[in-house]
Design a protein around this motif. Structure first.
Motif, PDB file in Angstrom:
ATOM      1  N   THR A  37       0.537  -1.275  -0.431  1.00  0.00           N
ATOM      2  CA  THR A  37       0.085   0.017   0.247  1.00  0.00           C
ATOM      3  C   THR A  37       0.574   1.182   0.260  1.00  0.00           C
ATOM      4  O   THR A  37       0.568   2.366  -0.726  1.00  0.00           O
ATOM      5  CB  THR A  37      -0.540  -0.157   1.107  1.00  0.00           C
ATOM      6  OG1 THR A  37      -1.790  -1.244   1.713  1.00  0.00           O
ATOM      7  CG2 THR A  37      -1.690   1.292   1.225  1.00  0.00           C
ATOM      8  N   TRP A  38       2.047   1.204   0.671  1.00  0.00           N
ATOM      9  CA  TRP A  38       2.975   2.654   0.946  1.00  0.00           C
ATOM     10  C   TRP A  38       3.342   2.545  -0.028  1.00  0.00           C
ATOM     11  O   TRP A  38       3.751   3.818  -0.599  1.00  0.00           O
ATOM     12  CB  TRP A  38       4.157   2.130   1.709  1.00  0.00           C
ATOM     13  CG  TRP A  38       4.651   1.362   1.498  1.00  0.00           C
ATOM     14  CD1 TRP A  38       3.969  -0.675   1.680  1.00  0.00           C
ATOM     15  CD2 TRP A  38       5.956   0.666   0.713  1.00  0.00           C
ATOM     16  NE1 TRP A  38       5.239  -1.471   1.499  1.00  0.00           N
ATOM     17  CE2 TRP A  38       6.175  -0.637   0.569  1.00  0.00           C
ATOM     18  CE3 TRP A  38       6.366   1.834   0.260  1.00  0.00           C
ATOM     19  CZ2 TRP A  38       7.061  -1.086   0.621  1.00  0.00           C
ATOM     20  CZ3 TRP A  38       7.178   1.299  -0.516  1.00  0.00           C
ATOM     21  CH2 TRP A  38       7.944   0.501  -0.526  1.00  0.00           C
ATOM     22  N   SER A  41       0.592   4.313  -2.984  1.00  0.00           N
ATOM     23  CA  SER A  41       0.276   6.021  -2.198  1.00  0.00           C
ATOM     24  C   SER A  41       1.752   6.784  -3.266  1.00  0.00           C
ATOM     25  O   SER A  41       1.621   7.661  -3.459  1.00  0.00           O
ATOM     26  CB  SER A  41       0.203   5.676  -1.107  1.00  0.00           C
ATOM     27  OG  SER A  41      -0.681   5.639  -0.243  1.00  0.00           O
TER      28      SER A  41
END
Length: 297
Positions: A37-38, A41
């Motif tokens: 997810t990082w 993003s």
């Protein structure tokens, strides 16, 4: 050095494809379990300026077009609203004029019942206000029973009298005409006098009253009934000025007509006789042949 880089051989194409597929599978698996997810993003933040630049021309064009069409629509609505306001204003003015006319006619009707006279409402067609002749033309004439020397009134008082008649209209001489005189009396004490036109719509003269006559500013002058033209008791004028003249036998007395002679639009033509005069001439029935035979010798 450049030649060495050109002829340097790296991993084969198949190996590269396998490595890419393997990396894709690892990333897909990790994304499925929310492990990267990082990374997503960070990539989204890095790519956002590029996306904004790509969509900026379209957004700018849509905004400009929206502003243009919106302004055109607002201008169109503004023109429509202005036209509607003008139409409503004209209608309001028309209704206001009709209301005032209705009020005047109602006042005429009330005055007719109050005075107990037969009256005919007539409208002014023309006004002749020459310095030495105050005459108005009304739209009722001999066809309606109007005759010479007939009194002409308004809801406020005496206007004048009929001087010329045609079948369709009549001319009335105003009380302010220099050649007009009307017998009056002071309503307060019954003192009789003659009110003479001065040539001005707002003034009458009351001559031939002695300096010590019992008359004062504010007195109401009404018709005395003498002369046989104007019935008794109609308002004529209010005294505005009484100036005794030393060395002369008569005072200088002025009065203001109660009728608004400079703004009347309708007048009342009155009949003082107890028997009403028909507005339309009576139709005489033609004699039948049988009647003519019976009367024959």
């Amino acid at each position: 050095m450049i030649i060495k880089l050109i002829f340097t051989r790296g991993p084969s194409l198949n190996v590269r494809v396998v490595l890419c597929l393997l990396a894709a599978s690892v990333l897909m698996t990790a994304d499925h379990y929310h492990r990267v997810t990082w990374l997503r993003s960070g990539l989204a933040i890095a790519v956002y300026p590029v996306q904004w630049l790509a969509h900026a021309p379209q957004e700018l064009g849509n905004q400009v077009w929206s502003n243009f069409t919106g302004r055109a629509q607002l201008l169109k609505e503004n023109r429509q609203l202005k036209a509607e306001i003008s139409r409503l204003k004209r209608r309001t003015l028309k209704y206001e004029a009709l209301k005032k006319e209705n009020d005047r006619l109602r006042a005429f009707l009330d005055n007719s019942f109050k005075l107990g006279e037969q009256m005919l409402v007539a409208e002014l067609l023309a006004v002749n206000l020459a310095p030495y002749e105050h005459v108005v033309l009304v739209n009722k004439g001999g066809h309606f029973g109007v005759h010479v020397s007939q009194p002409v009134m308004s809801v406020d008082g005496v206007v004048g009298q009929v001087i010329r008649v045609t079948p369709v209209n009549a001319e009335a001489l105003l009380i302010t005409d220099p050649s007009h005189a009307i017998p009056v009396q002071v309503n307060r004490n019954g003192l009789r006098a003659i009110a003479v036109g001065s040539g001005h719509l707002d003034r009458l003269e009351v001559p031939n009253l002695p300096n010590n006559a019992d008359i004062q500013p504010g007195d109401l002058l009404i018709t005395s009934g003498l002369g046989g033209v104007f019935p008794q008791g109609y308002p004529v004028a209010k005294v505005t000025d009484v100036a005794p003249q030393p060395g002369k036998p008569f005072a200088r007395i002025s009065a203001k007509p109660t009728a608004k002679l400079d703004r009347i639009r309708e007048v009342l033509i009155t009949w003082g006789q107890s028997t009403p005069k028909p507005f339309l001439p009576a139709v005489t029935p033609a004699a039948t042949p049988s009647e003519g035979t019976a009367d024959a010798p």
